[in-house]
Write an enzyme that holds these catalytic residues in place. Structure first.
Site, PDB file in Angstrom:
ATOM      1  CG  HIS A  93      -4.058   0.613   4.375  1.00  0.00           C
ATOM      2  ND1 HIS A  93      -3.445  -0.210   3.438  1.00  0.00           N
ATOM      3  CD2 HIS A  93      -5.090   1.203   3.708  1.00  0.00           C
ATOM      4  CE1 HIS A  93      -4.083  -0.127   2.285  1.00  0.00           C
ATOM      5  NE2 HIS A  93      -5.077   0.728   2.419  1.00  0.00           N
TER       6      HIS A  93
ATOM      7  CB  CYS B 233      -0.934   0.000   1.198  1.00  0.00           C
ATOM      8  SG  CYS B 233      -0.093  -0.168   2.797  1.00  0.00           S
TER       9      CYS B 233
ATOM     10  CG  ASN C 231      -7.867   1.696   0.023  1.00  0.00           C
ATOM     11  OD1 ASN C 231      -6.668   1.477   0.091  1.00  0.00           O
ATOM     12  ND2 ASN C 231      -8.727   1.156   0.857  1.00  0.00           N
TER      13      ASN C 231
END
Length: 437
Positions: free
Chosen positions: A361, A70, A382
């Protein structure tokens, strides 16, 4: 420790449970639908209307699949957004796999150098134990991505596409970590026996390079640039290196950006820079360095950068008070305290100290909605693909920001002179197992 749960205790518990008849209804509801569904605040959806009065134009979201990259996807989002705007290519994507390859090779070397430096310390030492417990992984920080980009450049996604292994990294991680632990023990023994390690480490890295090529593919030394913009015009060059592509087609200066964190623990001070021991991915690269500031300042800086038409990389605890499929990040999403009649609330600092919270994250702010100059919701890009949220975009309320955002990456020009001077100081070195790791 002599107090045990006995028959009298159980009878008391049972009596208290049955004293309120509503418990019979609640226990049936929770057992049939689960805690989160029973406790979900239905007002969240109406309060997270995905409309924003400040918004950076963006395209399709990316998808990290079953990997922990991520941080890298989010770092490259900042670059690809700039390219897409400058060259009118809305859904342009850079190759995450290209940089993932070098990230794993560089992390292996970083691990070996840490093993060499700690070779005289016992295996039971907490630092050495931490190194062997976490020799390599596909997680990281914004600075990791900046280090890789500056050293290796970037390529479009078609120049080094994803593989089965890059999209699902568990098997690779297990294989590589087995090898690194074995190699690490060999290096420690060589140093104990007063043997030189340099040539052997190079042999070890050669093995890891081969594993990476098999798994991720061969990184291109140069590639054909061939991209059609949204008006049908070609952007093309017969041959270009990844570093020249970065230099010639991007204007972003990664050295202009710093990590601003919010860690309100009693052990940390505001307006103080910190770094974390052994945290890095490239020997000779920049170490991750954070300036600790109050949460309201993180918001102010993020809003300034969004108003400047730049996205904002941020680190967060995505698993808390979130609904993945609908893309909801709402501070009061699951009201399990009200459901069970308990109190689980703790301060952000206590949550970090006890392991109840973590920076799990990385995502990107692409918009914010302001009412009387104050944010009430944020637009989040995202990297979980288009099948979640609003085609991959999430909406966050301001309470969720307060409680679950820990780090934003900000251009230094938005900081005050006092903040820039504070960041320029030598950082306090935190242990490898610090909560902000």
């Amino acid at each position: 420790m002599t107090k045990e749960i006995n028959k009298a205790s159980l009878a008391d518990f049972h009596e208290k449970l049955n004293h309120d008849e509503s418990n019979n209804v609640l226990k049936n509801a929770v057992a049939q639908v689960g805690i989160y569904k029973a406790a979900q605040n239905i007002a969240a959806k109406s309060k997270l209307n995905p409309a924003f009065n400040i918004e950076v134009p963006t395209g399709k979201v990316t998808d990290q699949k079953r990997s922990g990259r991520c941080w890298l996807f989010s770092t490259l989002t900042n670059l690809r957004t700039e390219f897409a705007t400058k060259y009118n290519v809305k859904d342009f994507e850079l190759s995450e796999n290209y940089l993932s390859f070098y990230d794993r090779l560089e992390k292996a070397n970083y691990f070996f150098q840490n093993i060499i430096q700690t070779a005289d310390m016992p295996l039971s030492d907490r630092k050495v134990n931490f190194l062997f417990a976490h020799p390599s992984g596909d997680g990281g920080q914004w600075q990791y991505g900046a280090n890789l980009i500056k050293k290796y450049g970037v390529v479009p996604s078609y120049a080094m596409p994803e593989t089965v292994v890059s999209e699902s990294t568990s098997e690779f991680n297990a294989t590589l970590n087995n090898l690194l632990r074995k190699d690490g023990m060999e290096i420690r023994q060589m140093i104990k026996d007063s043997q030189p390690t340099e040539d052997r480490v190079q042999e070890m890295l050669s093995d890891i390079y081969r594993i990476c090529v098999y798994s991720f593919g061969q990184p291109p030394v140069d590639f054909e640039l061939s991209i059609k913009d949204d008006n049908g015009k070609m952007i093309e060059q017969a041959s270009i290196t990844p570093k020249d592509f970065l230099q010639n087609y991007f204007t972003i200066n990664l050295d202009d950006y710093i990590s601003v964190m919010n860690s309100p623990q009693t052990t940390k001070k505001f307006n103080q820079p910190y770094t974390i021991d052994t945290q890095g991915n490239i020997v000779g690269g920049e170490a991750e360095k954070f300036l600790n500031l109050p949460i309201e300042r993180l918001k102010e800086l993020s809003i300034k950068q969004l108003k400047g038409n730049e996205t904002v990389w941020f680190g967060n605890d995505v698993g808390n008070q979130s609904e993945r499929q609908k893309g909801l990040l709402f501070g009061d999403l699951y009201q399990y305290d009200q459901l069970f009649g308990i109190d689980t609330k703790m301060s952000k600092g206590d949550a970090l100290d006890t392991g109840n919270a973590s920076v799990s994250h990385a995502m990107v702010f692409t918009g914010v909605n302001l009412i009387n100059d104050k944010p009430n919701r944020w637009k989040v890009e995202n990297s979980w693909g288009e099948r979640v949220g609003e085609k991959g975009y999430f909406t966050m309320d301001d309470q969720w920001f307060d409680e679950n955002v820990y780090e934003v990456v900000i251009n230094k020009k938005y900081l005050t002179e006092e903040e820039r001077n504070a960041f320029a100081q030598d950082p306090i070195v935190l242990p490898a197992w610090d909560a902000m790791e």
